[in-house]
Design a protein around this motif. Structure first.
Motif, short mmCIF file in Angstrom:
data_model
loop_
_atom_site.label_atom_id
_atom_site.label_comp_id
_atom_site.label_asym_id
_atom_site.label_seq_id
_atom_site.Cartn_x
_atom_site.Cartn_y
_atom_site.Cartn_z
N TYR A 51 29.06 108.37 51.21
CA TYR A 51 30.44 108.12 51.21
C TYR A 51 30.67 106.65 51.40
CZ TYR A 51 32.37 112.88 50.88
OH TYR A 51 32.41 114.22 50.25
N SER A 55 31.69 104.05 48.04
CA SER A 55 33.11 103.77 48.06
C SER A 55 33.18 102.68 49.38
CB SER A 55 33.93 104.89 48.26
OG SER A 55 33.97 105.76 47.17
N ASP A 58 37.92 101.05 53.09
CA ASP A 58 38.55 102.13 53.82
C ASP A 58 38.49 103.64 53.30
OD1 ASP A 58 40.31 101.69 51.63
OD2 ASP A 58 42.10 101.68 52.86
N LEU A 59 38.33 103.66 52.09
CA LEU A 59 38.28 105.08 51.36
C LEU A 59 36.96 105.64 51.85
CD1 LEU A 59 39.67 107.03 49.65
CD2 LEU A 59 38.60 105.99 47.69
N ARG A 63 36.59 109.02 54.15
CA ARG A 63 35.76 110.36 53.45
C ARG A 63 34.69 110.75 54.58
NH1 ARG A 63 35.78 108.58 47.17
NH2 ARG A 63 37.57 109.52 46.61
N GLU A 124 41.60 115.84 50.07
CA GLU A 124 42.32 115.07 48.99
C GLU A 124 42.52 115.57 47.51
OE1 GLU A 124 40.42 110.79 46.96
OE2 GLU A 124 39.45 112.03 48.61
N GLY A 318 43.46 103.49 47.45
CA GLY A 318 42.79 103.22 48.89
C GLY A 318 42.87 104.59 49.51
N PHE A 319 42.71 104.48 50.90
CA PHE A 319 42.62 105.39 51.79
C PHE A 319 44.05 106.32 51.84
CE2 PHE A 319 43.95 106.27 56.58
CZ PHE A 319 43.47 107.51 56.58
N ARG A 322 45.07 107.97 48.76
CA ARG A 322 44.22 108.89 48.61
C ARG A 322 44.56 110.12 49.33
NH1 ARG A 322 39.92 108.91 45.00
NH2 ARG A 322 40.15 107.18 43.69
N TYR A 323 44.87 110.07 50.60
CA TYR A 323 44.95 110.93 51.75
C TYR A 323 46.51 111.13 52.18
CZ TYR A 323 39.95 111.53 51.92
OH TYR A 323 38.77 111.70 51.45
#
Length: 441
Positions: A51, A55, A58-59, A63, A124, A318-319, A322-323
């Protein structure tokens, strides 16, 4: 001579100039970094390393964190604030490997299986994304907005009750003094917004993106007819039950709908507290044109939102995108002010409350830590630690000027540019606390 893969520790040593702020211990048995470091990062599997390798930033880190591919010792999962300062130190120590080193690192990662793209964590791939892909929903269409808001806010009212405080307010509070409680500070924020909007008994108020209805109830308790709208069904149900419990049905309403479906107009005041982040920068003009048009002459609109430290756009891919807040987008306060001025409002005042948001996030994290076992029981450890990471990282971001929180007050002028009786000078009471710069988290 056969290729000898680097260990994980050797890869880290190649890429980080000493002193390394972390102790690293990897699944291959290798370790590096000072043994007395404040935090120990354990890379538990090739999947976790994959991960981070596929990537970067931060992403990938999120993860790996979410799946248990990395574990950080020395910090509570509900409040991993301290690791962010160390991350800043780590990023500042990064060096660009030479061409030969890059080839060696790449071959070593491939040998470990760390360049294989792993399935993204289940959290996600929530309903909003599945529906978007299936139905071809465009960014900020009504259905897609409803889906992404539900994905965040409908985690469960019981979960949010563990850390938001008695008014269930998921936006920046305004601390009247250094030792104020979260509940005091949220009440003070509602007071500030109420006074800036010059609301009084008998007035009509609209709260856009009202959440659990804290601002609506605050206004209604003071005799104002207040309507709030939210895209979260769970928030609306909770808010309506609270309105009934407080006997405010004649003055307060929280409606489950898109802000674009509000048909009423002629409001004395409109508040948008934590909404603009969700609507997209390209939609600012339409937003301010629409809602300045729903004010009476002399009516006031208060926009309260997270911004960048400058006027560039951010938050796509980014994080956080996505989350946490899918389709969220930030820009600077200058862009917000320009769009308000260009679309029906005279801007009267703006201020930056970023340190107050840092305090708010600190208090949310402390509440989550105090109620950690119950939070895990309600939503599972993955979701609970996701919120802990997001809130702790956001606190760090506000304190270090990565992001800011601006309140901007605008007014609808009459046809001749008159103010319809609104005073020339500031009419609200500021916080009595005049030592904000002395605050340290």
């Amino acid at each position: 001579m056969a290729f000898q893969p680097l260990t994980v520790a050797e890869i880290i040593d190649t890429m980080v100039t000493p002193p390394n702020p972390y102790r690293w211990e990897a699944f291959d048995g290798s370790a590096t970094g000072p043994e007395d470091a404040k935090y120990t990062v354990k890379i538990t599997s090739p999947e976790g390393l994959s991960y981070m390798a596929t990537s970067p930033g931060d992403l990938g880190l999120a993860r790996a964190w979410m799946t248990g591919g990395i574990v950080v010792e020395g910090e509570h999962l509900a409040y991993p604030y301290g690791i962010f300062d160390s991350l800043r130190d780590l990023y500042s120590q990064f060096r660009k490997p030479g061409p030969g080193e890059l080839v060696e690192i790449y071959r070593s990662l491939r040998t470990m299986g760390a360049l294989k793209v792993q399935p993204v964590p289940e959290i996600e791939r929530q309903g909003w994304l599945e529906r978007t892909l299936r139905d071809g929903l465009t960014r900020h269409s009504k259905q897609r907005d409803a889906d992404v808001i539900s994905s965040h806010y409908d985690v469960g009212n019981d979960f949010y009750e563990l850390f938001l405080g008695k008014e269930m307010t998921y936006t920046c509070a305004y601390y009247p003094h250094e030792d104020a409680s979260l509940d005091e500070a949220q009440d003070n924020k509602f007071r500030l917004v109420f006074e800036k909007l010059r609301l009084k008994a008998g007035d009509r108020h609209l709260d856009l993106g009202c959440g659990w209805g804290g601002m609506v109830r605050y206004a209604a308790r003071r005799g104002v007819k207040s309507l709030g709208v939210t895209l979260s069904k769970q928030q609306a149900e909770w808010a309506q039950a609270k309105i009934k419990e407080e006997g405010l049905e004649d003055l307060a309403e929280v409606r489950h709908c898109d802000v674009r479906d509000v048909t009423e107009s002629g409001f004395d005041g409109i508040s948008a507290i934590g909404l603009l982040e969700h609507i997209g920068v390209d939609n600012y003009a339409e937003f301010f044109t629409t809602f300045s048009g729903k004010l009476r002459d002399g009516g006031l609109l208060l926009n309260h939102c997270i911004t960048n430290f400058d006027n560039h756009r951010s938050m796509k891919g980014g994080f956080v995108d996505r989350y946490i807040f899918p389709d969220g987008e930030l820009t600077g306060s200058g862009t917000v002010i320009r769009e308000m001025q260009d679309n029906g409002l005279e801007v009267l005042h703006e201020e930056n409350l970023r340190f107050d948001y840092a305090r708010t996030l600190r208090d949310w994290c402390l509440n989550l830590r105090e109620n950690w076992e119950e939070a895990v029981e309600l939503v599972g450890e993955d979701t609970a630690k996701l919120w802990g990471m997001y809130m702790a990282g956001s606190q760090w971001g506000f304190e270090n000027n990565v992001v800011q929180l601006h309140q901007v007050l605008g007014m609808k002028l009459d046809d001749r540019g008159g103010r319809a009786g609104v005073p020339e000078r500031r009419w609200w009471n500021d916080s009595p606390w005049d030592e904000i710069e002395k605050y340290h988290a």
